[in-house]
Enzyme design. Sequence first.
Site, PDB file in Angstrom:
ATOM      1  N   LYS A  46      -0.584   4.374  88.003  1.00 30.55           N
ATOM      2  CA  LYS A  46      -1.998   3.949  87.138  1.00 30.55           C
ATOM      3  C   LYS A  46      -1.990   4.697  85.706  1.00 30.55           C
ATOM      4  CE  LYS A  46      -4.382   3.951  91.352  1.00 30.55           C
ATOM      5  NZ  LYS A  46      -5.690   4.373  92.006  1.00 30.55           N
ATOM      6  N   GLY A  47      -1.379   5.987  85.556  1.00 34.95           N
ATOM      7  CA  GLY A  47      -1.662   6.734  84.778  1.00 34.95           C
ATOM      8  C   GLY A  47      -1.399   6.096  83.308  1.00 34.95           C
ATOM      9  N   ASP A 107       7.802  14.351  83.556  1.00 33.36           N
ATOM     10  CA  ASP A 107       7.940  15.734  84.116  1.00 33.36           C
ATOM     11  C   ASP A 107       9.287  15.969  84.584  1.00 33.36           C
ATOM     12  OD1 ASP A 107       7.003  18.005  85.330  1.00 33.36           O
ATOM     13  OD2 ASP A 107       5.321  17.319  86.318  1.00 33.36           O
ATOM     14  N   LYS A 135       7.218  16.825  79.367  1.00 34.67           N
ATOM     15  CA  LYS A 135       6.876  18.013  79.775  1.00 34.67           C
ATOM     16  C   LYS A 135       8.320  18.487  80.375  1.00 34.67           C
ATOM     17  CE  LYS A 135       3.454  19.043  82.991  1.00 34.67           C
ATOM     18  NZ  LYS A 135       2.835  18.908  84.393  1.00 34.67           N
ATOM     19  N   VAL A 157      -2.009  18.663  83.384  1.00 38.92           N
ATOM     20  CA  VAL A 157      -2.893  17.942  82.441  1.00 38.92           C
ATOM     21  C   VAL A 157      -3.514  16.684  82.853  1.00 38.92           C
ATOM     22  CG1 VAL A 157      -1.584  18.825  80.459  1.00 38.92           C
ATOM     23  CG2 VAL A 157      -0.890  16.640  81.444  1.00 38.92           C
ATOM     24  N   ARG A 169      -9.461  10.517  84.848  1.00 40.87           N
ATOM     25  CA  ARG A 169      -8.775   9.486  84.070  1.00 40.87           C
ATOM     26  C   ARG A 169      -9.338   8.878  82.841  1.00 40.87           C
ATOM     27  NH1 ARG A 169      -4.142   7.804  87.008  1.00 40.87           N
ATOM     28  NH2 ARG A 169      -4.415   7.603  89.404  1.00 40.87           N
TER      29      ARG A 169
HETATM   30  P1  XMP Z   1       7.765  12.774  87.448  1.00 39.88           P
HETATM   31  O1  XMP Z   1       8.025  14.327  87.868  1.00 39.88           O
HETATM   32  O2  XMP Z   1       8.503  11.918  88.380  1.00 39.88           O
HETATM   33  O3  XMP Z   1       6.343  12.520  87.328  1.00 39.88           O
HETATM   34  O4  XMP Z   1       8.546  12.949  86.044  1.00 39.88           O
HETATM   35  C1  XMP Z   1       6.076  11.518  86.735  1.00 39.88           C
HETATM   36  C2  XMP Z   1       4.653  11.316  87.201  1.00 39.88           C
HETATM   37  O5  XMP Z   1       3.952  12.532  87.798  1.00 39.88           O
HETATM   38  C3  XMP Z   1       2.865  12.423  87.270  1.00 39.88           C
HETATM   39  N1  XMP Z   1       2.338  13.649  86.732  1.00 39.88           N
HETATM   40  C4  XMP Z   1       1.382  14.206  86.136  1.00 39.88           C
HETATM   41  N2  XMP Z   1       0.184  13.695  86.306  1.00 39.88           N
HETATM   42  N3  XMP Z   1      -0.718  15.504  85.358  1.00 39.88           N
HETATM   43  C5  XMP Z   1      -1.136  14.482  85.737  1.00 39.88           C
HETATM   44  O6  XMP Z   1      -2.149  13.754  85.735  1.00 39.88           O
HETATM   45  C6  XMP Z   1       0.639  16.031  84.952  1.00 39.88           C
HETATM   46  O7  XMP Z   1       0.399  17.128  84.466  1.00 39.88           O
HETATM   47  C7  XMP Z   1       1.534  15.458  85.718  1.00 39.88           C
HETATM   48  N4  XMP Z   1       2.969  15.623  85.701  1.00 39.88           N
HETATM   49  C8  XMP Z   1       3.505  14.717  85.996  1.00 39.88           C
HETATM   50  C9  XMP Z   1       2.419  11.215  86.509  1.00 39.88           C
HETATM   51  O8  XMP Z   1       1.738  10.236  87.296  1.00 39.88           O
HETATM   52  C10 XMP Z   1       3.666  10.796  86.146  1.00 39.88           C
HETATM   53  O9  XMP Z   1       3.920   9.430  86.401  1.00 39.88           O
HETATM   54 MG    MG Z   2      -0.817  10.616  88.685  1.00 41.26          MG
END
Ligand code: XMP
Ligand code: MG
Length: 183
Positions: A46-47, A107, A135, A157, A169
């Site tokens: 959803k992000g 991430d 990140k 974050v 959100r």
């Molecule tokens: P990856 O680790 O698979 O992560 O690259 C991607 C998903 O993880 C969530 N994500 C975060 N969500 N703050 C958040 O609210 C953060 O600092 C964060 N780091 C990773 C996010 O949903 C992303 O799609």
């Molecule tokens: Mg999330």
Amino acid sequence: MSSDMHKDVGKILFTERKIRRRIQEMGTQMAADYKGKNPMMVAVLKGSFVFMADLVRAMDIPCEIEFLGVSSYEGKATTNTGAVRLTKDLNTDIADRHVIVVEDILDSGLTLQYLMGYLKNRQPASMEICTLLDKPERRKAEVYAKYKGFTVPDAFVVGYGLDYDEGYRNLPYIGVLKPEIYE
Ligand code: XMP
Ligand code: MG
């Protein structure tokens, strides 16, 4: 979460104004790159819902939108456990389409690595990643994002679509969540 969401944010990284300006730049560049291609913008729920809404309005070319649901970690966890699960599939055929995957944050890279493999099987004409945040410090999988909004430090974050346990959100800015909220 406190009754005042803003109190749980230790530091604001990107203000509304800064985000708006950066997305305008990204949209201008992407509109130039995809002129005449009617790209299929695929947002990862959803992000990225807030980012997607602003990004497509910053792109002054015809495009279509689609949504994919994926869950990489559940509830109160703040790191990717490695188990990526599809929670909502595409409703449209992307074969021979120019696909742009729109993410909130890159991430560990595990989510996008999984998704790119999944989408590639459907044989799009091209596929690129557009992520609002990058990140890089916690990367586990090598993923190339052609379009990146901002680089963020290794901190959790929230805001502008990003959540902690489904909250925050709707903050209009992006900030670092105070560690005492999730520790
Ligand atoms: P990856 O680790 O698979 O992560 O690259 C991607 C998903 O993880 C969530 N994500 C975060 N969500 N703050 C958040 O609210 C953060 O600092 C964060 N780091 C990773 C996010 O949903 C992303 O799609
Ligand atoms: Mg999330």
